[in-house]
Structure formats: structure tokens, C-alpha cells
Design an enzyme around this catalytic site. Structure first.
Site, PDB file in Angstrom:
ATOM      1  N   HIS A   1     -86.135  -3.192 -22.317  1.00 40.95           N
ATOM      2  CA  HIS A   1     -86.893  -4.062 -23.231  1.00 40.95           C
ATOM      3  C   HIS A   1     -87.856  -3.220 -24.068  1.00 40.95           C
ATOM      4  CE1 HIS A   1     -86.388  -7.335 -19.945  1.00 40.95           C
ATOM      5  NE2 HIS A   1     -85.638  -7.717 -20.944  1.00 40.95           N
TER       6      HIS A   1
ATOM      7  N   LYS B   1     -86.171 -22.276 -14.882  1.00 38.80           N
ATOM      8  CA  LYS B   1     -86.077 -21.037 -14.105  1.00 38.80           C
ATOM      9  C   LYS B   1     -87.333 -20.833 -13.282  1.00 38.80           C
ATOM     10  CE  LYS B   1     -83.236 -17.854 -16.893  1.00 38.80           C
ATOM     11  NZ  LYS B   1     -83.320 -16.593 -17.671  1.00 38.80           N
TER      12      LYS B   1
ATOM     13  N   ARG C   1     -76.368  -5.102 -24.496  1.00 40.56           N
ATOM     14  CA  ARG C   1     -76.083  -3.999 -23.583  1.00 40.56           C
ATOM     15  C   ARG C   1     -74.586  -3.746 -23.460  1.00 40.56           C
ATOM     16  NH1 ARG C   1     -79.776  -6.813 -19.220  1.00 40.56           N
ATOM     17  NH2 ARG C   1     -78.884  -8.490 -20.438  1.00 40.56           N
TER      18      ARG C   1
ATOM     19  N   SER D   1     -83.642  -7.182 -15.712  1.00 34.39           N
ATOM     20  CA  SER D   1     -84.745  -7.544 -14.814  1.00 34.39           C
ATOM     21  C   SER D   1     -84.214  -7.809 -13.412  1.00 34.39           C
ATOM     22  CB  SER D   1     -85.466  -8.789 -15.346  1.00 34.39           C
ATOM     23  OG  SER D   1     -86.005  -8.530 -16.615  1.00 34.39           O
TER      24      SER D   1
HETATM   25  P1  ADP Z   1     -83.329 -13.831 -21.439  1.00 37.94           P
HETATM   26  O1  ADP Z   1     -83.589 -14.609 -20.207  1.00 37.94           O
HETATM   27  O2  ADP Z   1     -83.721 -14.528 -22.699  1.00 37.94           O
HETATM   28  O3  ADP Z   1     -81.965 -13.183 -21.533  1.00 37.94           O
HETATM   29  P2  ADP Z   1     -84.349 -11.216 -20.836  1.00 37.94           P
HETATM   30  O4  ADP Z   1     -85.769 -10.898 -20.550  1.00 37.94           O
HETATM   31  O5  ADP Z   1     -83.376 -11.011 -19.734  1.00 37.94           O
HETATM   32  O6  ADP Z   1     -84.399 -12.681 -21.378  1.00 37.94           O
HETATM   33  O7  ADP Z   1     -83.846 -10.377 -22.092  1.00 37.94           O
HETATM   34  C1  ADP Z   1     -84.435 -10.518 -23.350  1.00 37.94           C
HETATM   35  C2  ADP Z   1     -83.622  -9.748 -24.376  1.00 37.94           C
HETATM   36  O8  ADP Z   1     -83.658  -8.365 -24.075  1.00 37.94           O
HETATM   37  C3  ADP Z   1     -82.145 -10.115 -24.434  1.00 37.94           C
HETATM   38  O9  ADP Z   1     -81.719 -10.064 -25.779  1.00 37.94           O
HETATM   39  C4  ADP Z   1     -81.475  -9.032 -23.650  1.00 37.94           C
HETATM   40  O10 ADP Z   1     -80.134  -8.832 -24.073  1.00 37.94           O
HETATM   41  C5  ADP Z   1     -82.348  -7.853 -24.003  1.00 37.94           C
HETATM   42  N1  ADP Z   1     -82.296  -6.815 -22.986  1.00 37.94           N
HETATM   43  C6  ADP Z   1     -82.401  -6.959 -21.648  1.00 37.94           C
HETATM   44  N2  ADP Z   1     -82.270  -5.773 -21.012  1.00 37.94           N
HETATM   45  C7  ADP Z   1     -82.067  -4.841 -21.975  1.00 37.94           C
HETATM   46  C8  ADP Z   1     -81.823  -3.429 -21.963  1.00 37.94           C
HETATM   47  N3  ADP Z   1     -81.728  -2.765 -20.816  1.00 37.94           N
HETATM   48  N4  ADP Z   1     -81.675  -2.810 -23.155  1.00 37.94           N
HETATM   49  C9  ADP Z   1     -81.735  -3.519 -24.302  1.00 37.94           C
HETATM   50  N5  ADP Z   1     -81.924  -4.840 -24.382  1.00 37.94           N
HETATM   51  C10 ADP Z   1     -82.089  -5.508 -23.232  1.00 37.94           C
END
Ligand code: ADP
Length: 163
Positions: A16, A40, A89, A127
Site C-alpha cells: 500500500h 467486515k 497485484r 493485509s
Molecule cells: P480492499 O478491501 O478495498 O481491497 P485493501 O486494503 O485490501 O482494501 O486494498 C486497497 C487497495 O490496495 C486495493 O486496490 C488493492 O489491490 C491494493 N493493494 C493491496 N495490496 C497491495 C500491494 N501489495 N501492492 C499494491 N497494491 C496493493
């Protein structure tokens, strides 16, 4: 250009953060917004997630941290962002992200979705993977910002081997 980067960030990972850093360089301002999703049950309460993001992005200019509920496109309008940023990803992200992007486009054609590909060294990070590793005592130092690593140790009662 001001962009909105929405997500659960439960917790924020270096994947992120990489996206935030790169988009901050590209755009005039980035609003990192934590979605309060009633469907959630998060591992970290909203306030903690906001603090984790604030701490991890303190070195960046042009980054704001906020929270929202409801539709992302409504919040984009509210905070004056014409662009929603999402990370990709792998192919597995693509189908879901494309569906959301099309949905948002149908609701608010003025708001564009911008995808940034993850850097390869962060492509395995999510996460949930980070929490799984921390739960069983694995080292997450290369996966999350230091403050989050400490929070994860506390969450899973692992103590801090580095003091
Ligand atoms: P959500 O529940 O909305 O998917 P996340 O916190 O899991 O929220 O992810 C938010 C955004 O960050 C999403 O677009 C996800 O694809 C992106 N993201 C998550 N992990 C990574 C990573 N390792 N590298 C790049 N982008 C990521």
C-alpha cells in the site's frame, strides 16, 4: 490532480505504502481513505488504522488520511477527487477490480479509476497474508511499516523480540 486511494488497510502494508508514495509523486495530492465497512469485522479498529497510515506517510507531502462510509464515488465527489486509485497485484485482482471500476463508472461517469501495478517485490503482500504470518510468529519486518509490525506483535501476543 487529486486522487482518492480507498481501501480497508487492515493494516497498511509496504505494498500500500509503495502505491501511496508513487501516486504522491505522480499526482498533486492523495487522499488515503479507510472504508468503514459494516460487513467486515476488522482486526484493527478504524482509529488505529488511521494512526498507522498517518505514521507511515508522515514523510510524504501531499498525502491526507481520512475515513469514509458509503459509496466510494460519493466520497470522491465530497473530497474533490476525480480519480480513484487502485492497485493491481495479479490477474486475480483484475476481475474484481474491473467490476468495481465499471460499477463506479456507471454511477459516476466523471470519476475515473486509475490502476497502478504493484512493484514485483511487493506483489505477494496483502493485509491478510501479513496477519497470517504474524499470527504464527513469523517476521513481518519486510512487509509492513515498523509501527504496524509492533501492533501485529501486540495483537497476536507475540511480544517484541527486538525490545
Ligand atoms: P480492499 O478491501 O478495498 O481491497 P485493501 O486494503 O485490501 O482494501 O486494498 C486497497 C487497495 O490496495 C486495493 O486496490 C488493492 O489491490 C491494493 N493493494 C493491496 N495490496 C497491495 C500491494 N501489495 N501492492 C499494491 N497494491 C496493493
Amino acid at each position: 490532480m487529486r486522487v482518492l486511494y480507498p481501501g480497508s488497510f487492515d493494516p497498511i502494508t509496504l505494498g500500500h505504502l509503495d502505491l501511496i508514495e508513487r501516486s504522491a509523486r505522480l499526482c498533486g495530492g492523495v487522499v488515503v481513505a479507510v472504508l468503514q465497512n459494516p460487513g467486515k469485522q476488522p482486526s484493527f479498529p478504524l482509529e488505529r488504522r488511521l494512526e498507522q497510515i498517518r505514521e507511515a506517510t508522515a514523510h510524504l507531502s501531499g498525502v491526507e488520511v481520512a475515513s469514509f462510509d458509503g459509496l466510494t464515488v460519493h466520497y470522491a465527489r465530497l473530497c474533490g477527487a476525480r480519480v480513484i486509485l487502485r492497485g493491481l497485484r495479479a490477474m486475480s485482482d483484475f476481475e474484481f477490480e474491473l467490476q468495481i471500476a465499471h460499477t463506479n463508472q456507471s454511477l459516476e461517469p466523471e470519476v475515473e479509476t486509475l490502476f497502478l501495478a504493484t512493484t514485483t517485490r511487493h506483489s505477494f503482500l496483502s493485509s491478510s497474508v501479513v496477519k497470517e504470518v504474524a499470527r504464527f510468529g513469523g517476521d513481518v519486518g519486510h512487509m509492513v511499516p515498523p509501527g504496524v509490525a509492533r501492533d501485529l506483535m501486540r495483537l497476536f501476543n507475540r511480544g517484541n523480540p527486538h525490545g
